[in-house]
Scaffold this motif. Sequence first.
Motif, PDB file in Angstrom:
ATOM      1  N   PRO A  83     -25.083  28.172 -26.368  1.00 43.69           N
ATOM      2  CA  PRO A  83     -26.064  27.477 -27.209  1.00 43.69           C
ATOM      3  C   PRO A  83     -25.522  27.078 -28.578  1.00 43.69           C
ATOM      4  O   PRO A  83     -25.962  26.096 -29.155  1.00 43.69           O
ATOM      5  N   ALA A  84     -24.550  27.799 -29.104  1.00 45.39           N
ATOM      6  CA  ALA A  84     -24.014  27.507 -30.434  1.00 45.39           C
ATOM      7  C   ALA A  84     -23.351  26.132 -30.506  1.00 45.39           C
ATOM      8  O   ALA A  84     -23.159  25.603 -31.599  1.00 45.39           O
ATOM      9  N   ALA A  87     -26.918  24.147 -31.056  1.00 37.75           N
ATOM     10  CA  ALA A  87     -28.036  24.677 -31.840  1.00 37.75           C
ATOM     11  C   ALA A  87     -27.579  25.854 -32.698  1.00 37.75           C
ATOM     12  O   ALA A  87     -26.617  26.542 -32.368  1.00 37.75           O
ATOM     13  N   SER A  88     -28.303  26.066 -33.787  1.00 37.33           N
ATOM     14  CA  SER A  88     -27.949  27.170 -34.678  1.00 37.33           C
ATOM     15  C   SER A  88     -28.644  28.479 -34.303  1.00 37.33           C
ATOM     16  O   SER A  88     -28.218  29.547 -34.722  1.00 37.33           O
ATOM     17  N   ASP A  89     -29.713  28.396 -33.506  1.00 43.21           N
ATOM     18  CA  ASP A  89     -30.407  29.610 -33.072  1.00 43.21           C
ATOM     19  C   ASP A  89     -31.137  29.353 -31.761  1.00 43.21           C
ATOM     20  O   ASP A  89     -31.166  28.219 -31.258  1.00 43.21           O
ATOM     21  N   ALA A  90     -31.732  30.404 -31.224  1.00 47.31           N
ATOM     22  CA  ALA A  90     -32.400  30.306 -29.918  1.00 47.31           C
ATOM     23  C   ALA A  90     -33.595  29.359 -29.947  1.00 47.31           C
ATOM     24  O   ALA A  90     -33.834  28.625 -28.978  1.00 47.31           O
ATOM     25  N   ALA A  91     -34.338  29.343 -31.056  1.00 43.73           N
ATOM     26  CA  ALA A  91     -35.505  28.466 -31.155  1.00 43.73           C
ATOM     27  C   ALA A  91     -35.082  26.999 -31.140  1.00 43.73           C
ATOM     28  O   ALA A  91     -35.712  26.162 -30.484  1.00 43.73           O
ATOM     29  N   GLN A  92     -34.015  26.686 -31.841  1.00 45.20           N
ATOM     30  CA  GLN A  92     -33.522  25.316 -31.871  1.00 45.20           C
ATOM     31  C   GLN A  92     -32.999  24.899 -30.488  1.00 45.20           C
ATOM     32  O   GLN A  92     -33.198  23.763 -30.056  1.00 45.20           O
ATOM     33  N   PHE A  93     -32.337  25.827 -29.782  1.00 46.79           N
ATOM     34  CA  PHE A  93     -31.857  25.543 -28.433  1.00 46.79           C
ATOM     35  C   PHE A  93     -33.027  25.286 -27.487  1.00 46.79           C
ATOM     36  O   PHE A  93     -32.996  24.364 -26.666  1.00 46.79           O
ATOM     37  N   ASP A 109     -27.220  26.387 -20.182  1.00 49.23           N
ATOM     38  CA  ASP A 109     -26.351  27.290 -20.934  1.00 49.23           C
ATOM     39  C   ASP A 109     -25.421  27.997 -19.954  1.00 49.23           C
ATOM     40  O   ASP A 109     -25.863  28.809 -19.156  1.00 49.23           O
TER      41      ASP A 109
END
Length: 148
Positions: A83-84, A87-93, A109
Amino acid sequence: MPNNPPGGLGHVPVAVYSCATTSTALGESEEHGRYYADARHWHVAGAWSDADPALPLAERPGWQAVTAALSAGMIRGVVVSGPAHVASDAAQFAALGVLLRDRGGFVADASNGTPGRRTPGQARRRRDLADAASGWFGQTDTHDEGTS
């Protein structure tokens, strides 16, 4: 065209996308994504990458190419090795997943669920076990002792 889920099997055209600062990391990420797609019988229609993770996702040229391919119907999904990369975090992903799903696609992923690589001895042992379970007992001396 049906929208197959990320865990499903089938001939689904996908893109492999990665974003890292070194060419070594980009190469490993692409290989990981291709392996993940191959394990699901997905067709890798293309691989795109960007070398600047500091850029916002929408401004990355490689990501723009991926979204253009999705809009043109060339691909149905995007495989990332983690995911990185997008996205910067799980919510953004998760939000990215919703956005792609609204466009008729998906993001997968590949950091989880990729089968480990097997040595030839391990593959032979698995085949022998499957043959034995099915009642097929070909040659009994095919399994070498030190190769499992």
